[in-house]
Scaffold this motif. Structure first.
Motif, PDB file in Angstrom:
ATOM      1  N   ASN A   1       0.827  -1.201   0.000  1.00  0.00           N
ATOM      2  CA  ASN A   1       0.000   0.000   0.000  1.00  0.00           C
ATOM      3  C   ASN A   1       0.861   1.250   0.000  1.00  0.00           C
ATOM      4  OD1 ASN A   1      -2.835  -1.196   0.488  1.00  0.00           O
ATOM      5  ND2 ASN A   1      -1.601  -2.134   2.107  1.00  0.00           N
ATOM      6  N   ILE A   2       0.479   2.223  -0.841  1.00  0.00           N
ATOM      7  CA  ILE A   2       1.142   3.527  -0.838  1.00  0.00           C
ATOM      8  C   ILE A   2       0.174   4.550  -0.255  1.00  0.00           C
ATOM      9  CG2 ILE A   2       2.334   5.270  -2.187  1.00  0.00           C
ATOM     10  CD1 ILE A   2       2.885   3.337  -4.323  1.00  0.00           C
ATOM     11  N   TYR A   3       0.646   5.289   0.720  1.00  0.00           N
ATOM     12  CA  TYR A   3      -0.166   6.341   1.326  1.00  0.00           C
ATOM     13  C   TYR A   3       0.582   7.666   1.258  1.00  0.00           C
ATOM     14  CZ  TYR A   3      -2.944   2.535   3.263  1.00  0.00           C
ATOM     15  OH  TYR A   3      -3.739   1.424   3.411  1.00  0.00           O
ATOM     16  N   LYS A   4      -0.175   8.704   1.069  1.00  0.00           N
ATOM     17  CA  LYS A   4       0.360  10.060   1.075  1.00  0.00           C
ATOM     18  C   LYS A   4      -0.329  10.804   2.206  1.00  0.00           C
ATOM     19  CE  LYS A   4       0.355  14.305  -1.701  1.00  0.00           C
ATOM     20  NZ  LYS A   4      -0.052  14.911  -2.993  1.00  0.00           N
ATOM     21  N   GLY A   5       0.394  10.990   3.285  1.00  0.00           N
ATOM     22  CA  GLY A   5      -0.186  11.655   4.440  1.00  0.00           C
ATOM     23  C   GLY A   5      -1.376  10.925   5.022  1.00  0.00           C
ATOM     24  N   GLY A   6      -1.333   9.603   5.018  1.00  0.00           N
ATOM     25  CA  GLY A   6      -2.419   8.811   5.582  1.00  0.00           C
ATOM     26  C   GLY A   6      -3.542   8.508   4.625  1.00  0.00           C
ATOM     27  N   LYS A   7      -3.493   9.056   3.433  1.00  0.00           N
ATOM     28  CA  LYS A   7      -4.553   8.825   2.444  1.00  0.00           C
ATOM     29  C   LYS A   7      -4.020   7.947   1.319  1.00  0.00           C
ATOM     30  CE  LYS A   7      -6.775  13.289   3.389  1.00  0.00           C
ATOM     31  NZ  LYS A   7      -7.189  14.597   2.807  1.00  0.00           N
TER      32      LYS A   7
ATOM     33  N   TYR B   1      -3.869  -3.868  -7.217  1.00  0.00           N
ATOM     34  CA  TYR B   1      -5.067  -4.711  -7.055  1.00  0.00           C
ATOM     35  C   TYR B   1      -5.428  -4.848  -5.577  1.00  0.00           C
ATOM     36  CZ  TYR B   1      -7.899  -8.959  -6.902  1.00  0.00           C
ATOM     37  OH  TYR B   1      -8.896  -9.867  -6.642  1.00  0.00           O
ATOM     38  N   VAL B   2      -4.427  -5.116  -4.743  1.00  0.00           N
ATOM     39  CA  VAL B   2      -4.672  -5.299  -3.316  1.00  0.00           C
ATOM     40  C   VAL B   2      -5.167  -4.009  -2.675  1.00  0.00           C
ATOM     41  CG1 VAL B   2      -3.537  -5.730  -1.091  1.00  0.00           C
ATOM     42  CG2 VAL B   2      -3.049  -7.209  -3.059  1.00  0.00           C
TER      43      VAL B   2
END
Length: 559
Positions: free
Chosen positions: A52-58, A225-226
């Motif tokens: 998972n990639i998140y940018k500032g929690g999003k 996909y995940v």
């Protein structure tokens, strides 16, 4: 065979360039993209979550994972730091230099090899991309490697280059999406068209290569996909049922072409053509000359195949630049992955001029190089001394030493082609020595996030009790240099969320809002702040700078 560069020439230039690149590893990370990407990779490493990639929690639905994976893996090996974040970019830059060296050797002969890698490594955009690190350095290395190996396959019909070429293009896709396929695809297509080597396409080896391409991109596709396809409930840009697989395989680059999901930032169809003038310094004028002359030669022979001619560079460059010029969302670093191809074009052109005794043309280009680089050097030296005061004694000694070296070069008898290459690379070393040791480090004094992190460490403030306001200022460097994602609080909820003894990073325009919300504090640390990636003359001018610089504050909250 007469050589253009002697062994001691290119070894000396490589060593000087290596110093510049190593100095760039130590510059603090700049906001937004560089510090942002480093923080996103840091989260992967700290939470051991690489899918998972998140940018500032999003949820982050934009660039693929490879750049972030490489940075996170570097953190795992060497710890969290600015140099370990930049290390994968530097390694892929070396891969790009070596791949372009080998491809130039293949297309233009032994003389062009080291000239190509020196042209590439001394290009301003490439030096910049190794300290203001985004996805482009990894993309550039993967593209150069993929093109080199695919050309090898076409000319040798061997299986291994087909596999390596496919893996290179797969890595490029895993870094930037379809753009990573389009650039090598355009170059290889032009090579096939001119050489009429279609037999290599209709081979079982292409199927094997295609399998390895799919194998290489599978981790990225699976990760999308995940994160998205398995979670249709997630809301991205106001929409549900987002398919990450569809996005990375189709939507991502087309969204940029149409500015869908992005604010259109340049309607200028010539944006990349004039951006090249600074991005490919000091070689841009030579590059445009080479494009013109090569096109003229190809039209003269009506594109008939002729030994010693190639269409990979000219055709690939024009095709890619025309297509990306129609994008409604443009940024200068989109050109970076095309610069190895430009470097090959320039090197081949210089070898052609030298071997064919085009003395008048070479002399004209040499005069242009002297004028351009002299102006550039005077400007950077002036900027270094004027904007931020007199550098340290060590820096001045180093600058003087480099200037003496340049004067020495003028006294050594050599061919005009050799002189042009030597002085061009040498000037870029001098310019970027000043930038990397004086200009950028001084500039980073005006980025609040990393300076706030320094204060927090020196004052031994508990970083778990540090907050930042959830508004448009992300302050990514604060998170990175504290080695954790700092909690955010909405300005409407500060009095409910923050307790006595907590610390809050706030900017000057937010202080009045905080007072209106009834927030109290008894201590503060003030820092200068400016958006340093968007420089203006009024900021660089020491006399007008105070009017341009804002303030950021670390506030200790009391009830």
């Amino acid at each position: 065979m007469e050589v253009i560069l002697q062994r001691r020439d290119y070894l000396t230039l490589y060593i000087l360039l290596a110093v510049i690149y190593l100095l760039g590893l130590q510059i603090p990370l700049m906001e937004n993209d560089s510090a942002q990407h480093a923080t996103m990779a840091m989260r992967m490493y700290l939470e051991d979550d690489f899918l998972n990639i998140y940018k500032g929690g999003k949820d982050y639905l934009d660039k693929p994972h490879l750049h972030f994976w490489l940075a996170a893996f570097s953190f795992k090996l060497f710890g969290i730091g600015q140099w370990s974040y930049r290390l994968p970019a530097l390694l892929f830059t070396i891969l790009a230099a070596y791949s372009s060296f080998r491809l130039a050797h293949h297309l233009y002969g032994k003389k062009a090899g080291h000239i190509t890698s020196l042209v590439f490594l001394s290009a301003q955009a490439i030096i910049l991309a190794n300290h203001d690190v985004r996805t482009d350095a990894v993309l550039t290395g993967a593209v150069a490697f993929g093109v080199w190996q695919l050309v090898r396959y076409i000319d040798t019909q061997k299986l291994l280059p087909a596999i390596f070429g496919a893996v290179g293009v797969g890595l490029a896709f895993s870094t930037k999406g379809q753009l990573g396929v389009f650039i090598p695809g355009a170059c290889v297509l032009c090579y096939l068209l001119y050489g009429r080597k279609w037999k290599s396409v209709f081979s079982w080896k292409v199927l094997i290569g295609s399998f390895f391409f799919l194998l290489t991109i599978t981790p990225v596709v699976y990760a999308f996909y995940v994160q998205f396809d398995l979670h249709p409930e997630k809301i991205i840009e106001g929409q549900k049922n987002i398919s990450g697989v569809r996005f990375i395989l189709w939507d991502q680059s087309f969204n940029r072409l149409t500015a869908s999901g992005f604010q259109q930032n340049s309607p200028d169809y010539f944006f990349f053509f004039h951006t090249l003038l600074w991005a490919f310094l000091p070689w841009s004028i030579i590059a445009y000359s080479a494009l013109f002359v090569r096109l003229k030669q190809l039209f003269k022979i009506r594109f008939a195949y002729q030994k010693g001619m190639e269409f990979l560079t000219v055709g690939g460059i024009i095709l890619v630049m025309v297509v990306i010029s129609f994008s409604k969302f443009k940024l200068p670093h989109y050109l970076n992955s095309l610069l190895p191809i430009f470097a090959i074009l320039v090197a081949g052109f210089l070898v052609f001029l030298h071997e064919n005794g085009k003395t008048k043309f070479i002399r004209t280009l040499l005069i242009i190089q002297y004028a351009t680089l002299s102006l550039g050097t005077v400007f950077v030296l002036f900027l270094t001394f004027w904007a931020f005061g007199v550098p340290s004694a060590m820096a001045i000694v180093s600058i003087v030493f480099l200037l003496i070296g340049f004067i020495y070069l003028q006294k050594v008898p050599m061919s005009m082609t050799r002189r042009m290459i030597m002085i061009s690379v040498y000037f870029m070393v001098l310019i970027n020595f000043c930038l990397n040791t004086q200009f950028y480090p001084n500039l980073l004094h005006f980025q609040a996030g990393n300076n706030a992190a320094m204060i927090i460490k020196e004052a031994k403030i508990d970083k778990d009790r540090v907050f930042k306001i959830d508004r448009w200022r992300a302050s990514w460097s604060l998170d990175f240099y504290l080695k954790q994602e700092i909690a955010k609080v909405k300005i409407e909820e500060v009095t409910k969320t923050l307790k006595s003894g907590d610390w809050l990073l706030a900017y000057d325009e937010e202080l009045e809002l905080l007072e209106q919300k009834g927030l109290n504090w008894d201590r503060e640390h003030a820092m200068d702040h400016y958006r340093i990636t968007r420089l203006k003359l009024s900021f660089l001018n020491p006399e007008t700078r105070p009017e341009q610089v804002g303030k950021a504050y670390l506030l200790r909250i009391v009830e």
